[in-house]
Write an enzyme that holds these catalytic residues in place. Structure first.
Site, PDB file in Angstrom:
ATOM      1  N   ASP A 130       0.343 -22.276  16.253  1.00  0.00           N
ATOM      2  CA  ASP A 130       1.578 -21.772  15.647  1.00  0.00           C
ATOM      3  C   ASP A 130       2.586 -22.718  15.220  1.00  0.00           C
ATOM      4  O   ASP A 130       3.457 -22.394  14.345  1.00  0.00           O
ATOM      5  CB  ASP A 130       2.095 -20.744  16.716  1.00  0.00           C
ATOM      6  CG  ASP A 130       3.262 -19.789  16.287  1.00  0.00           C
ATOM      7  OD1 ASP A 130       3.122 -19.228  15.208  1.00  0.00           O
ATOM      8  OD2 ASP A 130       4.289 -19.809  16.900  1.00  0.00           O
ATOM      9  N   ASP A 167       6.118 -24.002   4.844  1.00  0.00           N
ATOM     10  CA  ASP A 167       6.483 -24.374   6.033  1.00  0.00           C
ATOM     11  C   ASP A 167       7.752 -24.202   6.042  1.00  0.00           C
ATOM     12  O   ASP A 167       8.605 -24.965   5.706  1.00  0.00           O
ATOM     13  CB  ASP A 167       5.901 -25.720   6.574  1.00  0.00           C
ATOM     14  CG  ASP A 167       6.063 -25.986   7.883  1.00  0.00           C
ATOM     15  OD1 ASP A 167       7.198 -25.666   8.376  1.00  0.00           O
ATOM     16  OD2 ASP A 167       5.097 -26.657   8.438  1.00  0.00           O
ATOM     17  N   HIS A 168       8.470 -23.292   6.681  1.00  0.00           N
ATOM     18  CA  HIS A 168       9.829 -22.810   6.518  1.00  0.00           C
ATOM     19  C   HIS A 168      10.456 -24.147   7.088  1.00  0.00           C
ATOM     20  O   HIS A 168      11.722 -24.152   6.800  1.00  0.00           O
ATOM     21  CB  HIS A 168      10.087 -21.507   6.919  1.00  0.00           C
ATOM     22  CG  HIS A 168      10.356 -21.319   8.393  1.00  0.00           C
ATOM     23  ND1 HIS A 168       9.520 -21.372   9.357  1.00  0.00           N
ATOM     24  CD2 HIS A 168      11.405 -21.365   9.316  1.00  0.00           C
ATOM     25  CE1 HIS A 168       9.835 -21.020  10.636  1.00  0.00           C
ATOM     26  NE2 HIS A 168      11.168 -21.124  10.581  1.00  0.00           N
ATOM     27  N   LYS A 172       7.890 -21.534  24.305  1.00  0.00           N
ATOM     28  CA  LYS A 172       8.609 -20.400  24.469  1.00  0.00           C
ATOM     29  C   LYS A 172       9.507 -20.214  25.466  1.00  0.00           C
ATOM     30  O   LYS A 172       8.882 -20.651  26.700  1.00  0.00           O
ATOM     31  CB  LYS A 172       7.701 -19.060  24.273  1.00  0.00           C
ATOM     32  CG  LYS A 172       6.897 -19.175  22.787  1.00  0.00           C
ATOM     33  CD  LYS A 172       7.605 -18.815  21.615  1.00  0.00           C
ATOM     34  CE  LYS A 172       6.709 -18.867  20.464  1.00  0.00           C
ATOM     35  NZ  LYS A 172       7.606 -18.730  19.296  1.00  0.00           N
ATOM     36  N   LYS A 182      14.733 -26.225   5.988  1.00  0.00           N
ATOM     37  CA  LYS A 182      15.857 -26.426   6.657  1.00  0.00           C
ATOM     38  C   LYS A 182      16.676 -27.399   6.249  1.00  0.00           C
ATOM     39  O   LYS A 182      16.253 -28.423   6.115  1.00  0.00           O
ATOM     40  CB  LYS A 182      15.398 -26.568   8.270  1.00  0.00           C
ATOM     41  CG  LYS A 182      14.688 -25.319   8.906  1.00  0.00           C
ATOM     42  CD  LYS A 182      14.510 -25.437  10.497  1.00  0.00           C
ATOM     43  CE  LYS A 182      13.800 -24.222  10.967  1.00  0.00           C
ATOM     44  NZ  LYS A 182      14.846 -23.047  11.528  1.00  0.00           N
ATOM     45  N   ARG A 238       0.888  -1.331   0.055  1.00  0.00           N
ATOM     46  CA  ARG A 238       0.057  -0.057  -0.057  1.00  0.00           C
ATOM     47  C   ARG A 238       0.837   1.350  -0.139  1.00  0.00           C
ATOM     48  O   ARG A 238       0.270   2.179  -0.519  1.00  0.00           O
ATOM     49  CB  ARG A 238      -0.872  -0.316   1.071  1.00  0.00           C
ATOM     50  CG  ARG A 238      -2.181  -0.304   0.876  1.00  0.00           C
ATOM     51  CD  ARG A 238      -3.300  -0.431   2.038  1.00  0.00           C
ATOM     52  NE  ARG A 238      -2.602  -0.929   3.252  1.00  0.00           N
ATOM     53  CZ  ARG A 238      -3.074  -1.203   4.515  1.00  0.00           C
ATOM     54  NH1 ARG A 238      -4.408  -1.178   4.556  1.00  0.00           N
ATOM     55  NH2 ARG A 238      -2.482  -1.835   5.536  1.00  0.00           N
ATOM     56  N   LYS A 271       2.062 -19.266   6.161  1.00  0.00           N
ATOM     57  CA  LYS A 271       1.332 -19.764   7.240  1.00  0.00           C
ATOM     58  C   LYS A 271       1.166 -18.359   8.057  1.00  0.00           C
ATOM     59  O   LYS A 271       1.886 -17.578   7.934  1.00  0.00           O
ATOM     60  CB  LYS A 271       1.973 -20.735   8.117  1.00  0.00           C
ATOM     61  CG  LYS A 271       3.088 -20.353   9.144  1.00  0.00           C
ATOM     62  CD  LYS A 271       3.765 -21.390   9.911  1.00  0.00           C
ATOM     63  CE  LYS A 271       3.120 -21.138  11.444  1.00  0.00           C
ATOM     64  NZ  LYS A 271       3.856 -20.374  12.236  1.00  0.00           N
ATOM     65  N   HIS A 319       4.988 -26.940  11.785  1.00  0.00           N
ATOM     66  CA  HIS A 319       6.174 -27.635  12.031  1.00  0.00           C
ATOM     67  C   HIS A 319       6.338 -28.953  12.619  1.00  0.00           C
ATOM     68  O   HIS A 319       7.156 -29.830  12.183  1.00  0.00           O
ATOM     69  CB  HIS A 319       6.850 -26.443  12.875  1.00  0.00           C
ATOM     70  CG  HIS A 319       6.920 -25.042  12.328  1.00  0.00           C
ATOM     71  ND1 HIS A 319       6.796 -24.739  10.881  1.00  0.00           N
ATOM     72  CD2 HIS A 319       7.044 -23.849  12.953  1.00  0.00           C
ATOM     73  CE1 HIS A 319       6.623 -23.562  10.800  1.00  0.00           C
ATOM     74  NE2 HIS A 319       7.045 -22.906  11.924  1.00  0.00           N
ATOM     75  N   GLU A 364      12.406 -23.111  22.256  1.00  0.00           N
ATOM     76  CA  GLU A 364      12.710 -21.603  21.849  1.00  0.00           C
ATOM     77  C   GLU A 364      13.023 -20.954  23.139  1.00  0.00           C
ATOM     78  O   GLU A 364      12.478 -21.156  24.377  1.00  0.00           O
ATOM     79  CB  GLU A 364      11.646 -21.019  20.922  1.00  0.00           C
ATOM     80  CG  GLU A 364      11.548 -21.582  19.814  1.00  0.00           C
ATOM     81  CD  GLU A 364      10.466 -20.552  18.952  1.00  0.00           C
ATOM     82  OE1 GLU A 364      10.911 -19.766  18.346  1.00  0.00           O
ATOM     83  OE2 GLU A 364       9.160 -20.962  18.999  1.00  0.00           O
TER      84      GLU A 364
HETATM   85  C1  BG6 Z   1       7.309 -19.462  13.333  1.00  0.00           C
HETATM   86  C2  BG6 Z   1       6.504 -19.434  14.517  1.00  0.00           C
HETATM   87  O1  BG6 Z   1       6.545 -20.237  12.226  1.00  0.00           O
HETATM   88  O2  BG6 Z   1       8.529 -20.500  13.513  1.00  0.00           O
HETATM   89  C3  BG6 Z   1       7.216 -18.639  15.465  1.00  0.00           C
HETATM   90  O3  BG6 Z   1       5.233 -18.454  14.093  1.00  0.00           O
HETATM   91  C4  BG6 Z   1       8.502 -19.408  15.627  1.00  0.00           C
HETATM   92  O4  BG6 Z   1       6.400 -18.688  16.761  1.00  0.00           O
HETATM   93  C5  BG6 Z   1       9.206 -19.663  14.595  1.00  0.00           C
HETATM   94  O5  BG6 Z   1       9.235 -18.600  16.739  1.00  0.00           O
HETATM   95  C6  BG6 Z   1      10.505 -20.665  14.748  1.00  0.00           C
HETATM   96  O6  BG6 Z   1      11.188 -20.861  13.649  1.00  0.00           O
HETATM   97  P1  BG6 Z   1      12.700 -21.011  13.625  1.00  0.00           P
HETATM   98  O7  BG6 Z   1      13.082 -21.086  12.319  1.00  0.00           O
HETATM   99  O8  BG6 Z   1      13.428 -19.804  14.338  1.00  0.00           O
HETATM  100  O9  BG6 Z   1      13.063 -22.318  14.527  1.00  0.00           O
END
Ligand code: BG6
Length: 484
Positions: free
Chosen positions: A235, A177-178, A331, A182, A51, A148, A240, A216
């Site tokens: 989340d 889904d990242h 977390k 990895k 935007r 996501k 994941h 984390e």
């Molecule tokens: C994201 C979540 O998809 O993945 C976050 O929304 C999380 O809450 C993150 O912190 C973790 O990714 P990575 O690559 O740091 O393990």
């Protein structure tokens, strides 16, 4: 080891939400690294669309700054940055209106691959898809990339899939889904399906149980409002952790191609049993001195959203019947680590007099931060004193084994974006997979809501609530310690 960077074909990548956080933190610094490596052709272009009423020069400046902040060591390469930003363009576009779409149409090339990254709220997916179609910007060869959260339950995921399906074929949709991008997550498949060693043992005859931990140290401060509507289950677990579970548990695909791999993952999700409420523990982190509690971060003193979840799952098929899969994520835990641990059964009978310990082989696959694989084996303790047995790790930390090349691999986003351009969907979630994952998680979340379940408290820097320990203890098992 020779690094083999194969340039992808020429492309135009349009990023809706091109000025947003994800674009600045991950997508553009990632593309910059691919540019430096020679993988992104010099004629390819990245078109930011959002935007903000800025022009291409303003966008280039924004991305120079983003690379300086998030680009890592490569951000030192000032000449490289200048060359890269010349490949950037920007068009102000109104996702819900008509502004900017004709200009976008005249900018996007149709003789190159074109991809459209929806780095925006899912509520805009429909409007974007429709306008790409109406203004004839995307065609049957275009690729659509979506982030996501893909829905927040089965019904919303089905609705999103239906919206995308109105204009695009499933083969054009890349759901990110990242975790699948990895390096070591892919290594899971290499280890399982590239070695003869593991397959004969990879079943309920030899495996006692499997643990999946994604821990984390960060809290949810800064994104508490979003996170509080989601929680660890939506989340992290629905996407994941379930993807990791699939890769560990699936049958070998007949070949390494997108649908063969995703068919097998889908079968795992469908075989997951409903989870007994006694087999799930939810937690919320407490305040710690100056460090706010989860509820402070979420700005809701009565929030019942979980920042931690641990559970015991079962997969009802021939290979895994009776083998518990324990998953946990949270977390503000003791360390940042993602690990999969396969604990094999003990021998049942020891031939060594006086050896009462139950020795177990344990395969641990460390996904981050120190990628590698360890196999615990039992050997004779060196020296005199008879046949005393000890357990030692056979350690293959990739950084040691592979040297500098271990560091050189693209990060998850870089790899996934290049796969989009290559047209390879193997590391992306298919629509039916996402829906099946929600179909499994929905009843769990609905159960919490119906019972007004209150998460247990846990200390920051701990391993989560005590009850999560009990989940294994009461079955005579124990979690691996959370450590880097
Ligand atoms: C994201 C979540 O998809 O993945 C976050 O929304 C999380 O809450 C993150 O912190 C973790 O990714 P990575 O690559 O740091 O393990």
């Amino acid at each position: 080891m020779v690094s083999r960077v194969i340039p992808v074909d020429d492309f135009d990548l349009v990023i809706f939400g091109g000025t947003g956080d994800l674009a600045r933190r991950k997508i553009l610094p990632g593309l910059f690294r691919r540019f430096l490596s020679g993988q992104m052709p010099e004629t390819s272009r990245v078109i930011g669309a959002a935007r903000s009423e800025i022009d291409s020069d303003g966008y280039r400046q924004m991305i120079r700054e983003a690379i300086a902040e998030f680009g890592g060591a490569e951000a030192q390469d000032a000449d490289g940055i200048e060359q890269f930003v010349q490949q950037l363009h920007y068009i102000p576009v109104d996702a819900m209106g008509d502004d900017g779409w004709k200009e976008l149409h005249s900018l996007v090339r149709f003789d190159a691959i074109n991809a459209f990254y929806f780095s925006v709220a899912p509520s805009l997916f429909g409007a974007l898809a429709e306008r790409l179609h109406t203004y004839k910007i995307a065609d049957g060869d275009s690729r659509i990339v979506v982030e996501k959260p893909f829905g927040r339950d089965l019904a919303s995921a089905e609705a999103l899939n239906a919206t995308l399906a109105e204009h695009f074929d499933e083969s054009q949709v890349y759901r990110i889904d990242h975790y699948l991008g990895k390096e070591t997550v892919q290594n899971l498949m290499a280890v399982r399906f590239g070695n003869v060693l593991f397959e004969p043992l990879w079943n309920n005859h030899y495996v006692d149980h499997i643990q999946i931990t994604v821990a984390e140290t960060v809290g949810v401060g800064g994104r508490g409002a979003y996170y509080d509507k989601s929680g660890a289950m939506r989340d992290m677990v629905q996407n994941h952790l379930m993807q990791l579970l699939c890769l560990i548990a699936m049958e070998a695909p007949h070949q390494f191609d997108a649908d063969a791999v995703r068919d097998e993952k889908l079968k795992v999700i469908r075989a997951l049993q409903p989870v007994d409420p006694h087999h799930i523990v939810r937690g919320q982190y407490d305040a710690d001195g100056d460090h706010p509690s989860y509820r402070d971060d979420a700005e809701d003193p009565r929030s019942h959203t979980e920042s931690f979840v641990a559970m015991r799952c079962e997969i009802a098929n021939w290979r895994w019947a009776g083998v518990p899969f324990y998953m946990r994520t949270g977390k503000k835990l003791r360390a940042r680590t993602s690990e999969i641990v396969v604990v094999f059964k003990d021998l049942g009978h020891s031939i060594f007099p006086g050896d009462e310990k139950r020795h177990r082989n344990i395969l641990s696959i460390q996904l981050q931060p120190n990628e590698g694989i360890q196999l615990q084996v039992t050997i004779k303790e060196p020296g005199p004193g008879g046949m005393r047995l000890i357990d030692v790790p056979l350690d293959m930390t990739f950084a040691d084994a592979l040297g500098p090349d271990a560091d050189d691999s693209p990060d998850a986003y870089e790899r996934l974006i290049m796969d989009v351009i290559r047209g390879n969907q193997t590391l992306f979630m298919r629509g039916d997979e996402v829906e099946a994952a929600w179909a499994w998680t929905d009843p769990i979340i609905e159960g919490w809501q119906a019972r007004n379940d209150v998460p247990k408290h846990y200390e920051q820097g701990s391993s989560g609530p005590e009850d999560a320990m009990m989940l294994l203890h009461r079955e005579g098992r124990k979690w691996r310690e959370i450590r880097e």
